[in-house]
Structures are given as structure tokens and as C-alpha cells.
Motif scaffolding. Sequence first.
Motif, PDB file in Angstrom:
ATOM      1  N   ALA A   1       0.832  -1.209   0.000  1.00 54.20           N
ATOM      2  CA  ALA A   1       0.000   0.000   0.000  1.00 54.20           C
ATOM      3  C   ALA A   1       0.863   1.253   0.000  1.00 54.20           C
ATOM      4  O   ALA A   1       0.564   2.234  -0.700  1.00 54.20           O
ATOM      5  CB  ALA A   1      -0.926  -0.011   1.213  1.00 54.20           C
ATOM      6  N   LEU A   2       1.956   1.244   0.767  1.00 54.44           N
ATOM      7  CA  LEU A   2       2.871   2.380   0.786  1.00 54.44           C
ATOM      8  C   LEU A   2       3.527   2.584  -0.577  1.00 54.44           C
ATOM      9  O   LEU A   2       3.680   3.721  -1.045  1.00 54.44           O
ATOM     10  CB  LEU A   2       3.945   2.178   1.862  1.00 54.44           C
ATOM     11  N   ALA A   3       3.918   1.475  -1.201  1.00 54.05           N
ATOM     12  CA  ALA A   3       4.516   1.564  -2.534  1.00 54.05           C
ATOM     13  C   ALA A   3       3.519   2.149  -3.530  1.00 54.05           C
ATOM     14  O   ALA A   3       3.863   3.007  -4.354  1.00 54.05           O
ATOM     15  CB  ALA A   3       4.977   0.182  -2.997  1.00 54.05           C
ATOM     16  N   CYS A   4       2.284   1.694  -3.437  1.00 42.62           N
ATOM     17  CA  CYS A   4       1.225   2.209  -4.312  1.00 42.62           C
ATOM     18  C   CYS A   4       1.036   3.702  -4.119  1.00 42.62           C
ATOM     19  O   CYS A   4       0.937   4.470  -5.093  1.00 42.62           O
ATOM     20  CB  CYS A   4      -0.081   1.475  -4.023  1.00 42.62           C
ATOM     21  N   LEU A   5       1.022   4.133  -2.874  1.00 42.72           N
ATOM     22  CA  LEU A   5       0.847   5.548  -2.572  1.00 42.72           C
ATOM     23  C   LEU A   5       1.987   6.364  -3.171  1.00 42.72           C
ATOM     24  O   LEU A   5       1.768   7.433  -3.758  1.00 42.72           O
ATOM     25  CB  LEU A   5       0.786   5.737  -1.055  1.00 42.72           C
ATOM     26  N   GLY A   6       3.202   5.864  -3.042  1.00 42.20           N
ATOM     27  CA  GLY A   6       4.344   6.550  -3.642  1.00 42.20           C
ATOM     28  C   GLY A   6       4.237   6.631  -5.149  1.00 42.20           C
ATOM     29  O   GLY A   6       4.555   7.659  -5.755  1.00 42.20           O
ATOM     30  N   GLY A   7       3.778   5.553  -5.778  1.00 47.22           N
ATOM     31  CA  GLY A   7       3.626   5.540  -7.232  1.00 47.22           C
ATOM     32  C   GLY A   7       2.586   6.529  -7.716  1.00 47.22           C
ATOM     33  O   GLY A   7       2.777   7.210  -8.734  1.00 47.22           O
ATOM     34  N   ILE A   8       1.476   6.618  -6.988  1.00 45.89           N
ATOM     35  CA  ILE A   8       0.407   7.544  -7.372  1.00 45.89           C
ATOM     36  C   ILE A   8       0.879   8.994  -7.268  1.00 45.89           C
ATOM     37  O   ILE A   8       0.601   9.826  -8.137  1.00 45.89           O
ATOM     38  CB  ILE A   8      -0.833   7.323  -6.483  1.00 45.89           C
ATOM     39  N   LEU A   9       1.632   9.297  -6.214  1.00 47.67           N
ATOM     40  CA  LEU A   9       2.057  10.674  -5.987  1.00 47.67           C
ATOM     41  C   LEU A   9       3.147  11.117  -6.960  1.00 47.67           C
ATOM     42  O   LEU A   9       3.242  12.301  -7.295  1.00 47.67           O
ATOM     43  CB  LEU A   9       2.538  10.834  -4.535  1.00 47.67           C
TER      44      LEU A   9
END
Length: 292
Positions: free
Chosen positions: A201-209
Motif C-alpha cells: 500500500a505504501l509503494a502504491c501511494l508513492g507511485g500515485i504521488l
Amino acid sequence: MSTFISLLIGGLVLGCTYGMLSLGLSLIYQASGFMNFTQANLLMFGAFVCYQFFGVWGLPFVISLILSVAIMFGVGCLIERLVIRRLVEKHAKNVYVVLSTIAISIIIENLAMLIWNSRQHYFPSIFSGSSSVKIGGVSVGKESLLCIVVALVAMVALHFFLNRTKFGTAMRAAAMNKTAASCMGINVNRTISMTYGIAAALACLGGILIAPKMTAYYQVGNQISMKSFAGAVIGGYGNIYGAIVGALFVGLLETFVGAYISSAYKELIVYGVMIVFMIFKPSGLFNAKVYE
């Protein structure tokens, strides 16, 4: 001065993106003792999932972000449940577990290419109207500020989750001693699975931002994966606070070296610093426990 502020913000944006990955790497290492090479491509896949919701289907950004993070949390849990745990239960050597994460990473990359093809997809602007604000006389993109703010909020929230909640305490107990935690009634398998989910989930958040600045591309994770490893090593591999500090250090170092020395030397200096830490201080800035 304006140049310095601009470089500082750019370095913080990079550092926060690296930090999302470094944080996940350290969480998984702390909980299970394994290195995990899926994080970078989970970042990439999460960015694509949000692109599908937000850029293709036109859902509101906040809803797209929540759905994407929830989906990638589930993907992280599934990876641990279907692959990592099975290998551990079969008493596979640690190197085989690590190699399995490399294989999963390649599968994720190819899956993204098959679904969204190999072209670069331009992520729509998150904000309507003016896309920048003035800070110290410097125009700063709103996406850049959002990246910094959300990353720092996520890191603070994770700190409180690990230290102030019952499940966070269970995760830390399982990381310290799995046998003792199990004897105390803690479901160790569930806590490790949740750790993989949180990391994804943290990786996903970083990718989106970062997607609005770097585009959604099936190899975008490869561009930042090793820098996140460098940040985790410098901060202390396995220490979540070290992961944050190390990632920010790498992002700022890379940015300022590229601006004031030469972009040709930034990779050399960043990885040179990492090697120095591995030789002279393998426990990193925060004296993380080194697993044999």
C-alpha cells in the motif's frame, strides 16, 4: 536562494518517493527477515491502477487513490500468503525466498505491460486551475507539495499505528521473536501478511504521488528501486525511521550533486556513500539489527 529552494523541494519529493519504498522494505525485513524485490514494481502497478480509475474511467482522484491503495494492500497480502509463506513452510533456503520476490517482480512488470502496453501514459493533473504555488518566490507544483505532505503524513500515521495500536504492538512483537509472540497468542502469519500488505500500500501511494511528474510507465519502478535500497541501507536496513531519514538523504544528495557538481556523478556518489556505509557502518544511521 530561489534555486536552492527549488532544489530542496525537488530533493524532498524524490526522497519521499524513495521513502515509501524504503519504509516497505524495512517493514518486511523487520517482520520476516527477508529482502523483498517486489516493492518497486508494486509502486509501478499501483500507479497504473490509479491511472485506470482516475485517468481512464474518470473517477474522482480521492476515490481512485483509496481504491488503488486498498487493491494493492490485498495484492501484497496475497503475495505473502500464496508464495512467501509456502516457501517458508517448506523450509526453503532464504535465498530462494528472495529469488521468488525477483520472479514476482518480473511477472508484475510484464503483467502491467500486457494490460497497459509499453507506452508512457501521462497521468492527468490532480489539481484543476493553477498547478503551482509560490514559496519563497519560487513556483512549486501542487503535486510536488502533495507528494511531500502525504508521504510525511503516511510515515507519521505508520509510527502511531506501530506504537499505539494493539495490532501494531503485535507486529513489533512478532518481528522481535516469532516463537515468543506465538506463545502469547499472536497470529504471527497474519501479522506478517498484513506487513506485506502495508508495504504494498505504501509503494502504491508513492507511485500515485510521483506519477504526475514521471508518467505511468511499466519500467518506472526500475528507475527508483535501487535508490530506495540505498536509502534503507544508509538509514539502517530494517529500521523504519532509518528508512525515512536515509531515503530523504539520498533524494537530497542526488538532487544537489546533480545541480552543483554534475548529473554524471550523482549515481556514483549516491552508491559510493551506500558502499561506505555497508563497509564501515552496516547497521546504518539508526543502528538497525543485521540478520545473518
